[in-house]
Scaffold this active site. Sequence first.
Site, PDB file in Angstrom:
ATOM      1  N   GLY A 194     -34.883  46.152 -69.206  1.00  0.00           N
ATOM      2  CA  GLY A 194     -34.815  44.855 -69.864  1.00  0.00           C
ATOM      3  C   GLY A 194     -35.776  43.837 -69.291  1.00  0.00           C
ATOM      4  N   GLU A 208     -35.068  52.462 -67.081  1.00  0.00           N
ATOM      5  CA  GLU A 208     -35.194  52.921 -68.465  1.00  0.00           C
ATOM      6  C   GLU A 208     -35.876  51.847 -69.321  1.00  0.00           C
ATOM      7  OE1 GLU A 208     -30.666  52.031 -69.916  1.00  0.00           O
ATOM      8  OE2 GLU A 208     -30.988  53.899 -68.816  1.00  0.00           O
ATOM      9  N   PRO A 209     -37.158  51.558 -69.039  1.00  0.00           N
ATOM     10  CA  PRO A 209     -37.868  50.512 -69.774  1.00  0.00           C
ATOM     11  C   PRO A 209     -38.216  50.936 -71.197  1.00  0.00           C
ATOM     12  CG  PRO A 209     -39.378  51.676 -68.348  1.00  0.00           C
ATOM     13  CD  PRO A 209     -38.007  52.220 -68.041  1.00  0.00           C
ATOM     14  N   GLY A 210     -38.106  50.004 -72.115  1.00  0.00           N
ATOM     15  CA  GLY A 210     -38.565  50.227 -73.481  1.00  0.00           C
ATOM     16  C   GLY A 210     -39.617  49.194 -73.811  1.00  0.00           C
ATOM     17  N   ARG A 217     -37.027  40.951 -85.498  1.00  0.00           N
ATOM     18  CA  ARG A 217     -36.742  40.258 -84.242  1.00  0.00           C
ATOM     19  C   ARG A 217     -36.761  38.729 -84.350  1.00  0.00           C
ATOM     20  NH1 ARG A 217     -39.393  40.355 -80.123  1.00  0.00           N
ATOM     21  NH2 ARG A 217     -37.726  40.568 -78.584  1.00  0.00           N
ATOM     22  N   TYR A 277     -33.148  37.530 -83.397  1.00  0.00           N
ATOM     23  CA  TYR A 277     -33.044  37.077 -82.009  1.00  0.00           C
ATOM     24  C   TYR A 277     -33.742  35.738 -81.757  1.00  0.00           C
ATOM     25  CZ  TYR A 277     -31.905  42.025 -81.199  1.00  0.00           C
ATOM     26  OH  TYR A 277     -31.357  43.286 -81.235  1.00  0.00           O
ATOM     27  N   CYS A 308     -36.377  38.039-100.057  1.00  0.00           N
ATOM     28  CA  CYS A 308     -35.549  36.982-100.640  1.00  0.00           C
ATOM     29  C   CYS A 308     -34.507  36.500 -99.627  1.00  0.00           C
ATOM     30  CB  CYS A 308     -34.882  37.484-101.919  1.00  0.00           C
ATOM     31  SG  CYS A 308     -34.145  36.166-102.896  1.00  0.00           S
ATOM     32  N   GLU A 309     -34.999  36.034 -98.500  1.00  0.00           N
ATOM     33  CA  GLU A 309     -34.231  35.431 -97.411  1.00  0.00           C
ATOM     34  C   GLU A 309     -35.176  34.450 -96.720  1.00  0.00           C
ATOM     35  OE1 GLU A 309     -31.103  36.176 -96.655  1.00  0.00           O
ATOM     36  OE2 GLU A 309     -30.749  38.116 -97.635  1.00  0.00           O
ATOM     37  N   TYR A 323     -38.964  47.537 -80.744  1.00  0.00           N
ATOM     38  CA  TYR A 323     -37.870  47.058 -81.595  1.00  0.00           C
ATOM     39  C   TYR A 323     -38.413  46.384 -82.860  1.00  0.00           C
ATOM     40  CZ  TYR A 323     -35.492  48.022 -77.277  1.00  0.00           C
ATOM     41  OH  TYR A 323     -35.044  48.645 -76.149  1.00  0.00           O
TER      42      TYR A 323
END
Length: 401
Positions: free
Chosen positions: A218, A259-261, A298, A302, A328-329, A356
């Site tokens: 993270g 465990e990096p992403g 994202r 977020y 349409c948002e 992501y």
Amino acid sequence: MNNEQLLQLTEKYGSPLYVYDTDKIISQYHRMANAFSSVNKLKINYAVKANSNINILKVLNQLKSGVDCVSIQEVKLAIEAGFNVKDIFFTPSGISFEEMEEATKLGVQITLDSLSVLEKFGDKYSNIPVCLRINPHVMAGGNHKISVGHIDSKFGISIHQIDGIKSIIEKSGLVINGIHMHTGSDIYNIEAFLTATEILLNTVKEFDTIEFVDFGSGFKVPYKDGDIETNIEEMGITLSNRFNEFCKEYGRELTMIFEPGKFLVSSAGSLLVKVNVVKPTPNIVFIGVDSGLNHLLRPMMYDSYHHITNISNANDVEKIYDVVGYICENDTFGSNRSISKIRENDILCIHNAGAYSFSMASNYNSRYRPAEVMIYNGEDYLIRKRENFEDLLRNQVIIDL
């Protein structure tokens, strides 16, 4: 990559288009490995959920990375990409026991995060060592949706349930070979992470069969000039010293796992979009592009910041725009952004789109998911075709009404 190269890719492959620069992935991997190089036994497990394209996985496999998987499908993708099952760590939450059994039969390292699953697993597979995901009850991370180590999180077994864990393993004979935590994503407060680390190491002391300690990841990457980020080098020094000291206390040389992403792939990715319309209103100039939350969720989910540049007209006078999608948002990529003058058909680059991003894409509004291109050793490769109308109908069963 420079703007001219990116423009050439949109001419060749169309837009919207995801582009991944593997040189950046490789440099980020080595940066992390170097930061913790004073630890004798270090393992970096790439978090597949960040970007699960099999070609990205193959690049990580070449680097001798392991992988962290949260679904049986990710496990199978990793195997397909060539990873040895011993380098595949399965750390799901809330899945069916049948899925857990399927992963177990494949021979991957299993991590359990609830007492009930621990008890079921011990009853049936007491001969297979497992890792425990512990909830340290420490709030670390950015947006609350990606802070997963706090007391009300669904993830992990509470540190206050250690006696329950011991009772189950005493009854079943199950061996605990690892302790795991993941406090959240976008961590920049090193002190909060180190607080959770001490809780994790204290948990390790409760068991005498531990072989590895998984610190999750993270780590925050910068999304714009001057943005805060995790000082991985500073953390490497501090955490490595503490870990080496702890191994002496524990009486065994343990493996340190991360465990990096996002840390590995975020800055390697760009989303290239074409300007459909320049729409002035009394207060705002909207820039409508050929993408939306169906391709990059994202910013909407977020409130994430992604830097946006005009690569077709990079050196003109800067103006203030809101860059929005075609869904349409209210799918806004960026509000009140200062960007070099934008014209219709210009190509914009949305930066830090490697993590992501495509992995969270959908067909909302019946839109197609974009193509993906990977730059490897200076050459561009199409690694996912652009969807078409037939893809929308695939798997739908049309009945005769």
